[in-house]
Design a protein around this motif. Sequence first.
Motif, short mmCIF file in Angstrom:
data_model
loop_
_atom_site.label_atom_id
_atom_site.label_comp_id
_atom_site.label_asym_id
_atom_site.label_seq_id
_atom_site.Cartn_x
_atom_site.Cartn_y
_atom_site.Cartn_z
N ASP A 11 0.87 -1.18 0.00
CA ASP A 11 0.00 0.00 0.00
C ASP A 11 0.90 1.22 0.00
O ASP A 11 1.97 1.22 0.61
N TRP A 12 0.44 2.26 -0.71
CA TRP A 12 1.26 3.45 -0.91
C TRP A 12 0.47 4.70 -0.55
O TRP A 12 -0.70 4.82 -0.89
N ASP A 13 1.14 5.61 0.13
CA ASP A 13 0.56 6.91 0.45
C ASP A 13 1.35 7.95 -0.33
O ASP A 13 2.40 8.41 0.11
N TYR A 14 0.80 8.33 -1.50
CA TYR A 14 1.52 9.27 -2.35
C TYR A 14 1.55 10.66 -1.73
O TYR A 14 2.49 11.44 -1.97
N ASP A 15 0.55 11.01 -0.94
CA ASP A 15 0.53 12.35 -0.32
C ASP A 15 1.67 12.51 0.68
O ASP A 15 2.32 13.56 0.73
N LYS A 16 1.91 11.49 1.48
CA LYS A 16 2.98 11.55 2.48
C LYS A 16 4.28 10.91 2.00
O LYS A 16 5.27 10.92 2.72
N ASN A 17 4.23 10.34 0.79
CA ASN A 17 5.42 9.74 0.18
C ASN A 17 5.99 8.62 1.05
O ASN A 17 7.20 8.53 1.29
N THR A 18 5.07 7.77 1.55
CA THR A 18 5.47 6.61 2.34
C THR A 18 4.77 5.37 1.80
O THR A 18 3.75 5.47 1.09
N GLY A 19 5.30 4.22 2.12
CA GLY A 19 4.70 2.98 1.64
C GLY A 19 5.05 1.80 2.53
O GLY A 19 6.01 1.86 3.32
N ILE A 20 4.25 0.75 2.43
CA ILE A 20 4.46 -0.48 3.20
C ILE A 20 4.41 -1.67 2.25
O ILE A 20 3.54 -1.77 1.39
N LEU A 21 5.37 -2.58 2.43
CA LEU A 21 5.36 -3.87 1.75
C LEU A 21 5.28 -4.95 2.82
O LEU A 21 5.96 -4.87 3.84
N LEU A 22 4.46 -5.95 2.57
CA LEU A 22 4.41 -7.14 3.44
C LEU A 22 4.76 -8.34 2.57
O LEU A 22 4.06 -8.65 1.61
N LEU A 23 5.85 -9.01 2.91
CA LEU A 23 6.30 -10.19 2.18
C LEU A 23 6.18 -11.37 3.11
O LEU A 23 6.69 -11.33 4.24
N GLU A 24 5.54 -12.44 2.64
CA GLU A 24 5.12 -13.50 3.55
C GLU A 24 5.46 -14.89 3.04
O GLU A 24 5.39 -15.16 1.85
N GLU A 25 5.81 -15.74 4.00
CA GLU A 25 5.95 -17.17 3.72
C GLU A 25 4.61 -17.85 4.00
O GLU A 25 3.92 -17.49 4.96
N GLU A 26 4.23 -18.77 3.17
CA GLU A 26 2.92 -19.42 3.27
C GLU A 26 2.66 -20.00 4.66
O GLU A 26 1.56 -19.94 5.20
#
Length: 232
Positions: free
Chosen positions: A100-115
């Motif tokens: 998910d990305w917040d272009y207004d605040k120029n921040t983002g989150i990635l979640l990478l997961e093992e099954e």
Amino acid sequence: MNNRYSSYHEDLLLLSSTLSKMLKRSFGKGPETCFVTLHSNQLTVYLRNYITPAEEVLLEAGQSSLALDFRSKVMESVFLEFAKEAIDALGINLDHFYSDWDYDKNTGILLLEEESTIRELESKSDSLLKERLFERISQVSTQVHKMPNQLELVRINQNLILIECQGFMLQIEKLLFEKGHLDILQERSKEIKDLYLSNQSLFENILGRNVIGLFMLWDYHKDRFFIYFDLQ
């Protein structure tokens, strides 16, 4: 961080640096901040100041959807490359990623997961916080989707809290997903996120701190979504 993974600190710093270089190579611009945290076979990546000149042009033209599509497609290839690095460094076989990305605040989150991710038990204090958050999320969610039937809380670090909600999809949403109408689901996800943002002060009362960022990541395949609270 869990004691089990405390020895991985240097590996996580190396992965953060490696991912920054991959993003710079793929997008033409790397993030100012790229912080990778490990918990229960999940990697959370917090990014700041990552918007590229091409995305700025699209955003200024009101084409945020195109900017997101562009970023999503490039991130898919970055994930495949980064997953190989994670196996070598941590022995974790990352199967999926969400963002998910917040272009207004120029921040983002990635979640990478093992099954085979296995959750850990919260402390007593976190269980009380989880109960209050579950009550608030249930109240908000019933306005736009099914009340989640299960909630898990994870403290990623002192400023980042992850809430995983399972069992939220309405029957019509399941049908849309089965038929491949992801564009409709994405539009709906924006409306849901806007609703949560409009209730931000209610979550701040529970958390006891200001929320400077709220991210929502969606896993329609497993009927769950993730909320990240970025606290001041």
